[in-house]
Design an enzyme around this catalytic site. Structure first.
Site, PDB file in Angstrom:
ATOM      1  N   ASP A  14      29.838  29.414  47.087  1.00 37.95           N
ATOM      2  CA  ASP A  14      29.264  27.808  47.517  1.00 37.95           C
ATOM      3  C   ASP A  14      30.020  27.120  48.232  1.00 37.95           C
ATOM      4  O   ASP A  14      29.528  26.212  49.189  1.00 37.95           O
ATOM      5  CB  ASP A  14      28.892  27.096  46.134  1.00 37.95           C
ATOM      6  N   SER A  64      47.397  36.814  45.444  1.00 40.01           N
ATOM      7  CA  SER A  64      46.293  35.712  45.179  1.00 40.01           C
ATOM      8  C   SER A  64      46.657  34.725  44.112  1.00 40.01           C
ATOM      9  O   SER A  64      46.407  33.485  44.183  1.00 40.01           O
ATOM     10  CB  SER A  64      45.017  36.165  45.537  1.00 40.01           C
ATOM     11  N   ARG A  86      45.098  41.773  51.948  1.00 42.08           N
ATOM     12  CA  ARG A  86      46.028  40.987  50.900  1.00 42.08           C
ATOM     13  C   ARG A  86      46.487  41.972  50.136  1.00 42.08           C
ATOM     14  O   ARG A  86      46.097  42.984  49.688  1.00 42.08           O
ATOM     15  CB  ARG A  86      44.941  39.993  50.120  1.00 42.08           C
ATOM     16  N   ALA A  92      43.522  27.758  41.201  1.00 42.74           N
ATOM     17  CA  ALA A  92      43.868  26.638  42.161  1.00 42.74           C
ATOM     18  C   ALA A  92      43.299  25.189  41.935  1.00 42.74           C
ATOM     19  O   ALA A  92      44.071  24.196  42.030  1.00 42.74           O
ATOM     20  CB  ALA A  92      43.089  27.157  43.448  1.00 42.74           C
ATOM     21  N   HIS A 112      38.408  46.238  46.256  1.00 48.83           N
ATOM     22  CA  HIS A 112      39.315  46.966  45.541  1.00 48.83           C
ATOM     23  C   HIS A 112      38.968  48.607  45.265  1.00 48.83           C
ATOM     24  O   HIS A 112      37.775  48.729  45.012  1.00 48.83           O
ATOM     25  CB  HIS A 112      39.182  46.239  44.115  1.00 48.83           C
ATOM     26  N   THR A 140      39.619  33.699  38.125  1.00 46.22           N
ATOM     27  CA  THR A 140      40.944  33.690  37.621  1.00 46.22           C
ATOM     28  C   THR A 140      41.154  34.417  36.265  1.00 46.22           C
ATOM     29  O   THR A 140      42.000  35.146  36.087  1.00 46.22           O
ATOM     30  CB  THR A 140      41.319  32.287  37.434  1.00 46.22           C
ATOM     31  N   ARG A 198      45.682  48.708  49.813  1.00 46.12           N
ATOM     32  CA  ARG A 198      44.218  48.833  49.200  1.00 46.12           C
ATOM     33  C   ARG A 198      43.257  49.285  50.155  1.00 46.12           C
ATOM     34  O   ARG A 198      42.285  50.139  49.956  1.00 46.12           O
ATOM     35  CB  ARG A 198      43.713  47.466  48.971  1.00 46.12           C
ATOM     36  N   LYS A 223      30.876  24.893  37.469  1.00 46.43           N
ATOM     37  CA  LYS A 223      29.362  24.741  37.627  1.00 46.43           C
ATOM     38  C   LYS A 223      29.197  25.904  36.207  1.00 46.43           C
ATOM     39  O   LYS A 223      27.878  25.612  35.748  1.00 46.43           O
ATOM     40  CB  LYS A 223      28.975  25.570  38.678  1.00 46.43           C
ATOM     41  N   GLY A 249      48.584  41.087  37.448  1.00 46.28           N
ATOM     42  CA  GLY A 249      49.458  40.295  37.590  1.00 46.28           C
ATOM     43  C   GLY A 249      49.571  39.501  38.571  1.00 46.28           C
ATOM     44  O   GLY A 249      48.842  39.161  39.618  1.00 46.28           O
ATOM     45  N   HIS A 308      36.077  42.652  46.374  1.00 46.92           N
ATOM     46  CA  HIS A 308      36.924  42.172  45.259  1.00 46.92           C
ATOM     47  C   HIS A 308      37.435  40.611  45.692  1.00 46.92           C
ATOM     48  O   HIS A 308      37.435  39.770  44.665  1.00 46.92           O
ATOM     49  CB  HIS A 308      37.846  43.103  45.290  1.00 46.92           C
ATOM     50  N   GLU A 317      52.634  47.563  42.741  1.00 43.95           N
ATOM     51  CA  GLU A 317      51.539  47.846  43.322  1.00 43.95           C
ATOM     52  C   GLU A 317      51.371  48.113  44.659  1.00 43.95           C
ATOM     53  O   GLU A 317      52.623  47.797  45.238  1.00 43.95           O
ATOM     54  CB  GLU A 317      50.481  46.428  42.911  1.00 43.95           C
TER      55      GLU A 317
HETATM   56  P1  FAD Z   1      38.469  31.053  40.805  1.00 44.18           P
HETATM   57  O1  FAD Z   1      39.424  31.348  39.804  1.00 44.18           O
HETATM   58  O2  FAD Z   1      37.253  31.984  41.156  1.00 44.18           O
HETATM   59  O3  FAD Z   1      37.608  29.710  40.318  1.00 44.18           O
HETATM   60  C1  FAD Z   1      36.465  29.085  41.119  1.00 44.18           C
HETATM   61  C2  FAD Z   1      35.723  27.941  40.555  1.00 44.18           C
HETATM   62  O4  FAD Z   1      34.715  27.280  41.199  1.00 44.18           O
HETATM   63  C3  FAD Z   1      35.177  28.415  39.221  1.00 44.18           C
HETATM   64  O5  FAD Z   1      35.487  27.572  38.079  1.00 44.18           O
HETATM   65  C4  FAD Z   1      33.565  28.228  39.663  1.00 44.18           C
HETATM   66  O6  FAD Z   1      32.840  28.026  38.282  1.00 44.18           O
HETATM   67  C5  FAD Z   1      33.746  26.947  40.630  1.00 44.18           C
HETATM   68  N1  FAD Z   1      32.586  27.008  41.518  1.00 44.18           N
HETATM   69  C6  FAD Z   1      32.231  27.580  42.335  1.00 44.18           C
HETATM   70  N2  FAD Z   1      31.171  27.188  43.030  1.00 44.18           N
HETATM   71  C7  FAD Z   1      30.812  25.877  42.302  1.00 44.18           C
HETATM   72  C8  FAD Z   1      30.141  24.680  42.542  1.00 44.18           C
HETATM   73  N3  FAD Z   1      28.965  24.981  43.467  1.00 44.18           N
HETATM   74  N4  FAD Z   1      29.936  23.707  41.686  1.00 44.18           N
HETATM   75  C9  FAD Z   1      30.950  23.731  40.730  1.00 44.18           C
HETATM   76  N5  FAD Z   1      31.760  24.496  40.813  1.00 44.18           N
HETATM   77  C10 FAD Z   1      31.938  25.805  41.357  1.00 44.18           C
HETATM   78  N6  FAD Z   1      44.720  38.392  41.809  1.00 44.18           N
HETATM   79  C11 FAD Z   1      45.875  38.324  41.706  1.00 44.18           C
HETATM   80  O7  FAD Z   1      46.670  37.765  42.267  1.00 44.18           O
HETATM   81  N7  FAD Z   1      46.320  39.238  40.678  1.00 44.18           N
HETATM   82  C12 FAD Z   1      45.670  39.845  39.733  1.00 44.18           C
HETATM   83  O8  FAD Z   1      45.767  40.506  38.979  1.00 44.18           O
HETATM   84  C13 FAD Z   1      43.993  39.807  40.142  1.00 44.18           C
HETATM   85  N8  FAD Z   1      43.147  40.465  39.629  1.00 44.18           N
HETATM   86  C14 FAD Z   1      41.858  40.268  39.671  1.00 44.18           C
HETATM   87  C15 FAD Z   1      41.060  40.965  39.054  1.00 44.18           C
HETATM   88  C16 FAD Z   1      39.779  40.642  39.204  1.00 44.18           C
HETATM   89  C17 FAD Z   1      38.441  41.358  38.241  1.00 44.18           C
HETATM   90  C18 FAD Z   1      39.222  39.763  40.056  1.00 44.18           C
HETATM   91  C19 FAD Z   1      37.883  39.205  40.395  1.00 44.18           C
HETATM   92  C20 FAD Z   1      40.116  38.943  40.903  1.00 44.18           C
HETATM   93  C21 FAD Z   1      41.337  39.301  40.551  1.00 44.18           C
HETATM   94  N9  FAD Z   1      42.424  38.671  41.467  1.00 44.18           N
HETATM   95  C22 FAD Z   1      43.765  38.891  41.364  1.00 44.18           C
HETATM   96  C23 FAD Z   1      41.932  37.709  42.225  1.00 44.18           C
HETATM   97  C24 FAD Z   1      42.399  36.243  41.825  1.00 44.18           C
HETATM   98  O9  FAD Z   1      41.849  36.226  40.725  1.00 44.18           O
HETATM   99  C25 FAD Z   1      41.501  35.102  42.398  1.00 44.18           C
HETATM  100  O10 FAD Z   1      41.660  35.261  43.961  1.00 44.18           O
HETATM  101  C26 FAD Z   1      41.924  33.847  41.972  1.00 44.18           C
HETATM  102  O11 FAD Z   1      41.768  33.910  40.668  1.00 44.18           O
HETATM  103  C27 FAD Z   1      41.085  32.922  42.692  1.00 44.18           C
HETATM  104  O12 FAD Z   1      41.379  31.643  42.022  1.00 44.18           O
HETATM  105  P2  FAD Z   1      40.597  30.447  42.380  1.00 44.18           P
HETATM  106  O13 FAD Z   1      41.150  29.279  41.507  1.00 44.18           O
HETATM  107  O14 FAD Z   1      40.520  30.180  43.836  1.00 44.18           O
HETATM  108  O15 FAD Z   1      39.110  30.589  42.111  1.00 44.18           O
HETATM  109  C1  SIN Z   2      44.419  44.621  40.180  1.00 43.10           C
HETATM  110  O1  SIN Z   2      44.910  44.510  39.094  1.00 43.10           O
HETATM  111  O2  SIN Z   2      44.382  45.676  40.877  1.00 43.10           O
HETATM  112  C2  SIN Z   2      43.919  43.388  40.867  1.00 43.10           C
HETATM  113  C3  SIN Z   2      45.182  42.670  41.621  1.00 43.10           C
HETATM  114  C4  SIN Z   2      44.635  41.920  42.738  1.00 43.10           C
HETATM  115  O3  SIN Z   2      43.487  41.813  42.948  1.00 43.10           O
HETATM  116  O4  SIN Z   2      45.583  41.190  43.101  1.00 43.10           O
END
Ligand code: FAD
Ligand code: SIN
Length: 538
Positions: free
Chosen positions: A226, A394, A389, A34, A247, A61, A293, A53, A67, A354, A131
């Site tokens: 945070d 996501s 979800r 994001a 999950h 991510t 899920r 951070k 996927g 999750h 899925e």
């Molecule tokens: P993030 O990618 O979590 O990034 C957050 C960022 O904020 C990080 O860089 C962190 O360091 C920073 N941050 C946090 N607090 C602070 C602070 N106080 N100061 C400065 N920086 C800070 N979703 C799917 O759609 N498909 C999938 O296959 C899938 N698989 C997943 C597998 C796993 C193991 C996990 C954990 C999640 C999965 N998800 C999946 C969910 C998806 O990955 C996340 O919802 C998505 O990547 C979130 O993206 P984001 O950019 O919002 O946050």
């Molecule tokens: C997974 O690969 O099972 C995670 C997918 C997701 O959280 O969207």
């Protein structure tokens, strides 16, 4: 949250005369899908600073496996993806938002491909998997089970050559700075550079989720909520905080990190078995292993209780070895490091926290209820997911909402005549700097409490007990002033846990991922609505 336990406005006392100052048009906190999507789009209009951070590529991510759900297959249709998403959300999705994100998804994913993200193909065609809850194979992936890493790397490569984007790594954002309800930037901290006020004309929170408040979680250490906590302290409205997605299948080996076993393993034919070796999912849902899920997680929990065992198993032994190894190379490697050959052995799994469905309430342009403050990705509650979800929705949401936040923030700056004018800030919070606390002990106790009392199955007695404990810990943790992230993260985790518990207590029904054993039915008359929380004015 009780008025007596409301947090102070800032976690630290500070004086802008004694901090360093940084200036940017647009400030983005977080470097996941994001944050980086927002940065790329915003940089077309003005200067952008991304603050994160940890190192740039440490976030949820990067760990994404399964996927991205996106309508790119000829036989699929936007309307079908929308329907599946709305069905999973059980009455609480914001339909226009769902339509926007799903309709814009293909364009954003094609852009990602132009930026160099390589998704798996057969005969030059993208391959699609199915899925849980999706009625069509629409999940694209990269390197079998490393989708998130591929996306993150493509985004990082794209921002690297961009002169309008700067990145501060290892810089912890402590709080959002506001005056008269308008955001003017943040106060942040770097181990060597110390405290700094970062002044920004627009600030975008992309800080991800809060899985770390639970003992069992797929989320990395950075996911301590945070952004949720700092937005709450700044007076932003948060919504749907009771909806935490668990999950169903995380590798369960004592002492091992809780590594995700992607849902696509079940999409490829993986079968769930209990301790006795019985396939149990058909007993619970017509879609068996591919049920949504929440159903799979709750069914696993029941089987664990019935068989008095710590976990269940995924069985993929019937899938040809070569196909299995090629399809899930990372899972094969991690399992092998614990002596498990996925082609020959059962994989021990159980559910874990999750994804945070709730978050900072935003509108369709990712604007929060605080002026000049945006939120996107997992930290935001856009209304895409409702009460549950769908898998792989996501990353899509992060791509689209990040893009929209960056675009609107950039465009609004161009239209605005208001300049960035720093002002003197002297915030005295009446906090004690003396602390005899064992922060690790409180953190671990909080995580265990949340898992036990506010996890997959909830009831009034346990939620009340959790609320009391959190209030007690809060009473002696929140009045301290810490000088590094260990303390600030704990304060944020306590605040976010309190919000999850109080919202879960309020919602006296079961819906989506929120399962109350004392209110097992869905109550559409009283509860087909959102719970919104906001800090009481002090
Ligand atoms: P993030 O990618 O979590 O990034 C957050 C960022 O904020 C990080 O860089 C962190 O360091 C920073 N941050 C946090 N607090 C602070 C602070 N106080 N100061 C400065 N920086 C800070 N979703 C799917 O759609 N498909 C999938 O296959 C899938 N698989 C997943 C597998 C796993 C193991 C996990 C954990 C999640 C999965 N998800 C999946 C969910 C998806 O990955 C996340 O919802 C998505 O990547 C979130 O993206 P984001 O950019 O919002 O946050
Ligand atoms: C997974 O690969 O099972 C995670 C997918 C997701 O959280 O969207």
């Amino acid at each position: 949250m009780k008025k007596s336990t409301e947090p102070k406005r800032y976690l630290i006392s500070f004086d802008s005369h004694t901090t360093s100052h940084v200036f940017t048009d647009i400030l983005i906190i977080g470097s996941g899908v994001a944050g980086l999507s927002a940065a790329i789009e915003a940089s077309k209009h003005c200067s952008v600073l991304v603050v994160t951070k940890d190192k740039i590529d440490e976030n949820n991510t990067v760990y994404a496996q399964g996927g991205i759900a996106v309508v790119l297959s000829e036989n699929d249709a936007i309307a079908k993806h929308i329907k599946d998403t709305l069905d999973a959300g059980q009455g609480l999705c914001d339909t226009p938002v769902v339509k926007t994100i799903i309709s814009e998804g293909p364009e954003r994913v094609k852009e990602l491909i132009e930026w160099g993200a390589v998704f798996d193909r057969e005969d030059d065609h993208l391959v699609f998997t199915q899925e849980g809850g999706h009625h069509f194979p629409r999940i694209i992936r990269a390197k079998g089970d490393s989708t998130g890493k591929e996306i993150e790397q493509a985004l990082i490569r794209t921002i690297k050559g961009n002169k309008n984007i700067k990145v501060f790594e290892h810089t912890f954002t402590i709080d959002i700075v506001t005056r008269d309800g308008i955001c003017h930037g943040v106060i942040a901290w770097h181990a060597k550079k110390g405290y700094m006020v970062i002044w920004a004309r627009r600030t975008i929170l992309a800080t991800g989720g809060c899985g770390q408040v639970y003992r069992e979680t797929t989320n990395p250490d950075v996911a301590t909520g945070d952004g949720l906590a700092m937005a709450y302290r700044a007076g932003a409205a948060l919504q749907d905080m009771e909806f935490v997605q668990f999950h169903p299948t995380t590798l369960y080996i004592a002492g091992a990190v809780r590594f995700l076993i992607t849902e696509t393993v079940r999409g490829e034919g993986g079968i769930l078995r209990n301790k006795k070796g019985e396939r149990f999912m058909p007993w619970y849902h017509s879609q068996a292993e591919l049920a949504p899920r929440d159903v799979v997680s709750q069914s696993i929990l029941k089987e664990m209780q019935k068989t008095d065992h710590t976990n269940v198993y995924i069985d993929v032994r019937h899938i040809p070895k070569e196909r299995l190894y090629a399809r899930f190379p990372r899972i094969r490697e991690i399992c092998a490091s614990f002596g498990i050959d996925i082609a020959r052995d059962l994989i021990p799994v159980r559910p874990s926290a999750h994804y945070m469905i709730g978050g900072i309430k935003v509108d369709r342009l990712s604007r929060t209820t605080v002026g000049q403050l945006y939120a996107c990705g997992e930290v935001a509650c856009s209304g895409m997911h409702g009460a549950n979800r769908l898998g792989s929705n996501s990353l899509l949401e992060g791509l689209v909402t990040g893009y929209r936040a960056g675009k609107d923030a950039g465009a609004s700056i161009q239209k605005s005549v208001r300049k960035l004018v720093p002002y003197a800030i002297r915030e005295s919070m009446d906090l004690s700097k003396i602390s005899w606390l064992d922060l690790d002990d409180i953190r671990n106790s909080l995580k265990s409490l949340m898992w036990r009392d506010a996890g997959i199955e909830r009831d009034e007695r346990h939620l009340l007990e959790a609320g009391e404990m959190i209030e007690m810990w809060g009473s002696y943790v929140m009045d301290k002033e810490f000088s590094n992230p260990t303390g600030w993260e704990l304060q944020n985790m306590i605040l976010v846990s309190g919000l999850i518990v109080s919202s879960a207590l309020k919602r006296k029904e079961s819906r989506g991922v929120h399962h109350r054993s004392d209110y097992p039915e869905t109550d559409n008359i009283r509860w087909k609505r959102h719970i919104t929380v906001k800090k009481a004015k002090s």
